[in-house]
Design a protein around this motif. Structure first.
Motif, PDB file in Angstrom:
ATOM      1  N   GLY A 264       0.787  -1.223   0.000  1.00 29.87           N
ATOM      2  CA  GLY A 264       0.000   0.000   0.000  1.00 29.87           C
ATOM      3  C   GLY A 264       0.818   1.273   0.000  1.00 29.87           C
ATOM      4  O   GLY A 264       2.041   1.266  -0.032  1.00 29.87           O
ATOM      5  N   PHE A 265       0.116   2.410  -0.003  1.00 32.75           N
ATOM      6  CA  PHE A 265       0.709   3.746   0.070  1.00 32.75           C
ATOM      7  C   PHE A 265       1.639   4.033  -1.110  1.00 32.75           C
ATOM      8  O   PHE A 265       2.771   4.452  -0.943  1.00 32.75           O
ATOM      9  CB  PHE A 265       1.405   3.961   1.412  1.00 32.75           C
ATOM     10  CG  PHE A 265       0.416   4.258   2.511  1.00 32.75           C
ATOM     11  CD1 PHE A 265       0.209   5.551   2.938  1.00 32.75           C
ATOM     12  CD2 PHE A 265      -0.345   3.250   3.078  1.00 32.75           C
ATOM     13  CE1 PHE A 265      -0.727   5.843   3.915  1.00 32.75           C
ATOM     14  CE2 PHE A 265      -1.283   3.519   4.045  1.00 32.75           C
ATOM     15  CZ  PHE A 265      -1.490   4.826   4.466  1.00 32.75           C
ATOM     16  N   ASP A 270       1.015   1.930 -10.046  1.00 29.66           N
ATOM     17  CA  ASP A 270      -0.211   2.162 -10.812  1.00 29.66           C
ATOM     18  C   ASP A 270      -1.384   2.513  -9.912  1.00 29.66           C
ATOM     19  O   ASP A 270      -2.320   3.205 -10.336  1.00 29.66           O
ATOM     20  CB  ASP A 270      -0.570   0.921 -11.640  1.00 29.66           C
ATOM     21  CG  ASP A 270       0.307   0.786 -12.875  1.00 29.66           C
ATOM     22  OD1 ASP A 270       0.783   1.820 -13.375  1.00 29.66           O
ATOM     23  OD2 ASP A 270       0.513  -0.349 -13.328  1.00 29.66           O
ATOM     24  N   GLN A 271      -1.358   2.029  -8.681  1.00 25.34           N
ATOM     25  CA  GLN A 271      -2.453   2.239  -7.740  1.00 25.34           C
ATOM     26  C   GLN A 271      -1.897   2.681  -6.397  1.00 25.34           C
ATOM     27  O   GLN A 271      -0.777   2.314  -6.023  1.00 25.34           O
ATOM     28  CB  GLN A 271      -3.253   0.937  -7.543  1.00 25.34           C
ATOM     29  CG  GLN A 271      -3.715   0.262  -8.817  1.00 25.34           C
ATOM     30  CD  GLN A 271      -4.914   0.945  -9.436  1.00 25.34           C
ATOM     31  OE1 GLN A 271      -5.522   1.827  -8.830  1.00 25.34           O
ATOM     32  NE2 GLN A 271      -5.277   0.533 -10.647  1.00 25.34           N
ATOM     33  N   PHE A 272      -2.687   3.450  -5.654  1.00 27.18           N
ATOM     34  CA  PHE A 272      -2.284   3.815  -4.296  1.00 27.18           C
ATOM     35  C   PHE A 272      -2.304   2.588  -3.392  1.00 27.18           C
ATOM     36  O   PHE A 272      -1.443   2.406  -2.533  1.00 27.18           O
ATOM     37  CB  PHE A 272      -3.224   4.893  -3.752  1.00 27.18           C
ATOM     38  CG  PHE A 272      -2.806   5.445  -2.414  1.00 27.18           C
ATOM     39  CD1 PHE A 272      -1.978   6.559  -2.338  1.00 27.18           C
ATOM     40  CD2 PHE A 272      -3.239   4.864  -1.228  1.00 27.18           C
ATOM     41  CE1 PHE A 272      -1.583   7.070  -1.107  1.00 27.18           C
ATOM     42  CE2 PHE A 272      -2.855   5.364   0.006  1.00 27.18           C
ATOM     43  CZ  PHE A 272      -2.025   6.478   0.066  1.00 27.18           C
ATOM     44  N   PRO A 290       4.536   2.048   6.374  1.00 26.62           N
ATOM     45  CA  PRO A 290       4.741   3.237   5.533  1.00 26.62           C
ATOM     46  C   PRO A 290       3.799   4.396   5.853  1.00 26.62           C
ATOM     47  O   PRO A 290       4.011   5.513   5.393  1.00 26.62           O
ATOM     48  CB  PRO A 290       4.505   2.708   4.121  1.00 26.62           C
ATOM     49  CG  PRO A 290       3.610   1.536   4.300  1.00 26.62           C
ATOM     50  CD  PRO A 290       4.018   0.915   5.597  1.00 26.62           C
ATOM     51  N   MET A 291       2.794   4.137   6.634  1.00 24.29           N
ATOM     52  CA  MET A 291       1.769   5.128   6.947  1.00 24.29           C
ATOM     53  C   MET A 291       2.332   6.329   7.708  1.00 24.29           C
ATOM     54  O   MET A 291       1.875   7.465   7.522  1.00 24.29           O
ATOM     55  CB  MET A 291       0.695   4.430   7.777  1.00 24.29           C
ATOM     56  CG  MET A 291      -0.533   5.208   8.095  1.00 24.29           C
ATOM     57  SD  MET A 291      -1.643   4.058   8.966  1.00 24.29           S
ATOM     58  CE  MET A 291      -2.954   5.188   9.404  1.00 24.29           C
ATOM     59  N   GLY A 292       3.347   6.102   8.556  1.00 20.23           N
ATOM     60  CA  GLY A 292       3.882   7.183   9.385  1.00 20.23           C
ATOM     61  C   GLY A 292       5.333   7.507   9.125  1.00 20.23           C
ATOM     62  O   GLY A 292       5.902   8.369   9.787  1.00 20.23           O
ATOM     63  N   ASN A 293       5.969   6.780   8.169  1.00 16.03           N
ATOM     64  CA  ASN A 293       7.360   7.061   7.792  1.00 16.03           C
ATOM     65  C   ASN A 293       8.311   7.068   8.981  1.00 16.03           C
ATOM     66  O   ASN A 293       9.211   7.897   9.078  1.00 16.03           O
ATOM     67  CB  ASN A 293       7.463   8.391   7.046  1.00 16.03           C
ATOM     68  CG  ASN A 293       8.633   8.395   6.067  1.00 16.03           C
ATOM     69  OD1 ASN A 293       8.677   7.577   5.156  1.00 16.03           O
ATOM     70  ND2 ASN A 293       9.583   9.292   6.245  1.00 16.03           N
ATOM     71  N   LEU A 334       0.858  11.530   3.609  1.00 12.86           N
ATOM     72  CA  LEU A 334      -0.094  11.643   2.492  1.00 12.86           C
ATOM     73  C   LEU A 334       0.194  12.874   1.642  1.00 12.86           C
ATOM     74  O   LEU A 334       0.169  12.817   0.403  1.00 12.86           O
ATOM     75  CB  LEU A 334      -1.523  11.734   3.030  1.00 12.86           C
ATOM     76  CG  LEU A 334      -2.275  10.443   3.321  1.00 12.86           C
ATOM     77  CD1 LEU A 334      -3.722  10.765   3.662  1.00 12.86           C
ATOM     78  CD2 LEU A 334      -2.209   9.484   2.152  1.00 12.86           C
ATOM     79  N   GLU A 335       0.465  13.987   2.304  1.00 11.91           N
ATOM     80  CA  GLU A 335       0.707  15.229   1.561  1.00 11.91           C
ATOM     81  C   GLU A 335       1.987  15.150   0.747  1.00 11.91           C
ATOM     82  O   GLU A 335       2.048  15.629  -0.392  1.00 11.91           O
ATOM     83  CB  GLU A 335       0.727  16.407   2.536  1.00 11.91           C
ATOM     84  CG  GLU A 335      -0.655  16.688   3.113  1.00 11.91           C
ATOM     85  CD  GLU A 335      -0.662  17.695   4.257  1.00 11.91           C
ATOM     86  OE1 GLU A 335       0.435  18.195   4.598  1.00 11.91           O
ATOM     87  OE2 GLU A 335      -1.742  17.965   4.805  1.00 11.91           O
TER      88      GLU A 335
END
Length: 447
Positions: A264-265, A270-272, A290-293, A334-335
């Motif tokens: 994910g992420f 090709d896809q998120f 990977p959500m919070g690095n 995300l940003e």
């Protein structure tokens, strides 16, 4: 003695390697032995003592620079200033749990659910937050059982879904010392290369169908199927082949848990979300690293009616899950993905890397297959291309040679013979050169 874990022990330092260490490294390994539990593992026969990271690069205590080809924790790059600034600013204002009102958790949830593929209705999903992917998968398994009333679960033979008690029961990659759940059925992964099956989706769906029938014949009610959509620990198996299997899961009354901690992420380009490549509808989506690095944060995003089966009955509280600081880090990630175009970057650079590594593989008879999606590539080593006999020994020696050339990675797959090439997303064309030249030189040195 328990068999070694494919994800923990293949590329690990062991006591017999100590004699070859320099004095400082040996002292550090001895200190670890003295104060840390024996379950921990270190990478490499000569462990790397890292002190700094930036982007896709790492530096050790002696100042040597490395190319990180493995890390999906710092997915948008080591020490990314946007995450550091967001965390620092929020920490200076407030950090507490989710039993008080706060906008960050709500704003982030809206933003993340907006990334779901268009064929899903974001309004159908609700979020719950934890600190690790293990916790997210643990909760997803609890919800699956509550929603279906069943206990039977399906996973693949080399899957890794976490190290909590429940998630480890569906994680055979942890090795035979970790028992598999009594009501867990393990299936071979949908590996086109090793099976030689062209219609791998139908092949795998039939395996799922047979497993459910076997459960029912033994009086076990089916609850669900959990998988990461690129089958990372099974050897990196990209493609678009899961729809038929997920249809079987749903028609049999079970739920599908899409474990997106690894695919994910934006990782697959090709896809998120990795599952979107298969055009499947998950009942639950889990994520983590990977959500919070680098900040511990994870999530479960579940269809509202599925989650209600659990949450309307059982209160759930995770003290640090969804705290404002973790949400600030997650929002910054995300940003950055959007602002730096990292999904498109993963697609384009991943395609270039796959082409380059495939060309390299054609010049070395020990490379059996090169496959990938975005910046997630499997590089499989064999003793014989005709028989496809796996070459674990070569793969492990290759890791050591790459380490000497400043490239860090590890292996995956049931035979421990697949290099798992998964760099931070800011990877560049220059890095492709570095990695491919190191691979070429290392393979030549070992031939």
């Amino acid at each position: 003695m328990a068999l070694r874990s494919t994800i923990m022990d293949n590329n690990s330092f062991r006591a017999e390697h100590a004699a070859d260490l320099d004095p400082q490294t040996r002292r550090l390994t001895e200190r670890r032995d003295d104060v840390l539990g024996g379950s921990y593992r270190l990478f490499y026969r000569r462990p790397v003592h890292l002190v700094r990271g930036e982007g896709q690069y790492l530096w050790d205590a002696e100042g040597q620079k490395y190319l990180d080809m493995y890390n999906n924790v710092a997915s948008i790059g080591h020490a990314h200033p946007a995450v550091a600034q967001a965390v620092n600013a929020q920490m200076l204002r407030l950090n507490t749990h989710t039993r008080y009102l706060h906008e960050r958790i709500l704003d982030y949830t809206d933003d993340l659910l907006a990334t779901l593929p268009e064929y899903l209705d974001a309004g159908d999903f609700k979020a719950m937050y934890m600190c690790t992917g293990s916790e997210a998968n643990d909760l997803a398994l609890r919800v699956a059982k509550a929603h279906t009333g069943g206990t039977g679960l399906i996973a693949t033979t080399e899957a890794y879904h976490g190290n909590s008690e429940l998630s480890s029961l569906v994680s055979p990659a942890l090795g035979s010392g970790q028992p598999i759940g009594e009501h867990v059925w393990l299936l071979p992964a949908p590996d086109r290369y090793r099976t030689g099956v062209a219609e791998i989706g139908s092949w795998f769906a039939e395996k799922v169908r047979a497993a459910i029938a076997d459960m029912e014949s033994k009086g076990v009610k089916f609850a669900g199927f959990i998988a990461d959509s690129i089958f990372s620990s099974d050897g990196v198996l990209p493609g678009s082949y899961l729809k038929e299997a997920v249809d079987v899961v749903h028609s049999s009354g079970g739920v599908f848990i899409a474990d997106e901690v690894q695919p994910g992420f934006a990782r697959t380009g090709d896809q998120f979300w990795g599952f979107a490549a298969h055009a499947v509808t998950p009942d639950m989506i889990t994520t983590g690293k990977p959500m919070g690095n680098g900040i511990p944060v994870s999530g479960l995003f579940a269809k509202a009616d599925v989650l209600a089966s659990f949450s309307d009955t059982v209160p759930y509280f995770n003290t640090f899950g969804g705290n404002p600081v973790s949400m600030a880090a997650a929002q910054a990630v995300l940003e950055v993905i959007r602002q730096e175009g990292l999904q498109e970057h993963a697609r384009d650079l991943g395609a270039a890397a796959l082409t380059r590594f495939t060309q390299l593989g054609e010049t070395h008879q020990s490379v059996g297959d090169v496959r990938g999606a975005g910046l997630f590539i499997g590089f499989e080593l064999v003793k014989d291309r005709a028989t496809k006999e796996p070459d674990r020994g070569l793969a492990l020696n290759l890791l050591e040679e790459l380490r000497q050339r400043g490239v860090l990675t590890s292996v995956a797959g049931p035979h421990g013979n697949v290099l798992k090439l998964r760099p931070p997303l800011p990877f560049t064309h220059t890095d492709i050169d570095w990695a491919s030249e190191a691979l070429d030189a290392s393979l030549k040195a070992l031939s």
